[in-house]
Design a protein around this motif. Structure first.
Motif, PDB file in Angstrom:
ATOM      1  N   LYS A  68       0.827  -1.208   0.000  1.00 47.63           N
ATOM      2  CA  LYS A  68       0.000   0.000   0.000  1.00 47.63           C
ATOM      3  C   LYS A  68       0.861   1.259   0.000  1.00 47.63           C
ATOM      4  N   LEU A  69       2.007   1.183   0.675  1.00 45.48           N
ATOM      5  CA  LEU A  69       2.891   2.335   0.793  1.00 45.48           C
ATOM      6  C   LEU A  69       3.587   2.675  -0.514  1.00 45.48           C
ATOM      7  N   THR A  70       3.951   1.639  -1.279  1.00 39.32           N
ATOM      8  CA  THR A  70       4.814   1.858  -2.444  1.00 39.32           C
ATOM      9  C   THR A  70       4.102   1.707  -3.787  1.00 39.32           C
ATOM     10  N   GLN A  71       2.878   1.233  -3.805  1.00 38.75           N
ATOM     11  CA  GLN A  71       2.224   0.940  -5.077  1.00 38.75           C
ATOM     12  C   GLN A  71       0.901   1.682  -5.220  1.00 38.75           C
ATOM     13  N   LYS A  72       0.501   1.874  -6.456  1.00 37.60           N
ATOM     14  CA  LYS A  72      -0.807   2.471  -6.741  1.00 37.60           C
ATOM     15  C   LYS A  72      -1.596   1.550  -7.673  1.00 37.60           C
TER      16      LYS A  72
END
Length: 301
Positions: A68-72
């Motif tokens: 969740k922190l690094t991806q969209k």
């Protein structure tokens, strides 16, 4: 959210967070592995299993955090409702990339029992993860090629016997047994060499799930038939860590396994084996059609 960062930065960050989470969860597993070797009592087996699975589920939760922190990534998931954390499931999916494993673990974590994958025997030597897989009772499979079996016909069927023995252990606690029916990741080269009758799939191998059904009996009465589609192209694991996976489509179909499949002998009953293989073939034919439709609907033919 850090997904605005360059891909190479995301890859390094995601890899680092994955490694840290793996080590943090490995330490307690290693401690209890040593304890289990010291205290190999059958009465403690369930206790150790609960500890190992709790550590593994914590690892999956940490993975969802850095994802969740690094991806969209846009997730389109349907059919994962009404699942039972205390049930027994046989899970199968098409297989295209190492990313598939993270997709499956992400959508099913804490919704069904922890997924137990069939793993090649050689992978027990993988640092850190090999010990974890062994502790979690993942069934290790030793595959024999046709040339080896010609020279050693006495080894024919030994891999399926190993499947049966592994599945016997899963009767003690709720379990989800994961098996990629294709046996390997899809590539166009493999598809062409096989002469696969499907547009988007390799030929399925039925023996593993047949033995799982017969070993577990009616206790394992539900099949989760999972279809994974990457509309923007099949990603590598580096693409995934680098935040390049834009969309993931997942469809989950719950299927009641016919009762007759728990009673027949897949190895010795040729009539049943043909019937079972046809049942699997129909599952795969419908999956192939679904993949084609999902790709078309998403704008990729």
């Amino acid at each position: 959210m850090l997904n605005f960062l360059p891909s190479i930065v995301l890859l390094i960050l995601a890899s680092t967070l994955l490694a840290i989470g793996t080590i943090l969860c490995f330490i307690p597993i290693l401690f209890f592995v040593v304890l289990r070797l010291i205290l190999p009592f059958a009465a403690l087996r369930k206790f150790f299993a609960i500890i190992f699975i709790s550590c593994a589920e914590a690892w999956l939760t940490l993975n969802k955090g850095w994802m969740k922190l690094t991806q969209k990534t846009q997730w389109d998931v349907q059919g994962d409702e009404s699942l039972d954390k205390n049930g027994w499931y046989l899970v199968t999916s098409n297989h295209q990339s190492w990313v598939d494993i993270f997709v499956l673990q992400s959508i099913f974590n804490r919704k069904i029992p922890f997924l137990k994958f069939f793993i090649k025997q050689e992978l027990i030597k993988v640092p850190v993860m090999g010990v974890c897989w062994w502790a979690l009772d993942f069934p290790f499979m030793k595959r024999y090629n046709k040339e080896f079996l010609k020279k050693h016909p006495e080894m024919r069927g030994k891999d399926l016997e190993a499947t049966k023995k592994a599945c016997e252990r899963f009767k003690l606690t709720p379990t989800s047994i994961m098996n990629f029916l294709e046996g390997t990741r899809f590539t166009q080269d493999k598809h062409d060499r096989q002469g696969s009758p499907f547009a988007h799939l390799l030929k399925p191998k039925s023996g593993g799930i047949a033995f799982a059904m017969q070993s577990m009996g009616k206790q394992l009465n539900r099949l989760l038939n999972v279809t994974i589609v990457y509309p923007d192209g099949i990603p590598s694991f580096a693409d995934f860590l680098g935040g390049k996976v834009k969309r993931v489509i997942v469809r989950v179909e719950q299927i009641r396994i016919p009762e007759r499949f728990f009673l027949a002998d897949y190895v010795n009953d040729q009539v049943f084996r043909a019937e079972f293989n046809q049942w699997v073939y129909e599952l795969w034919r419908e999956k192939d059609m679904l993949i084609g439709k999902l790709l078309a609907d998403s704008g990729r033919a």
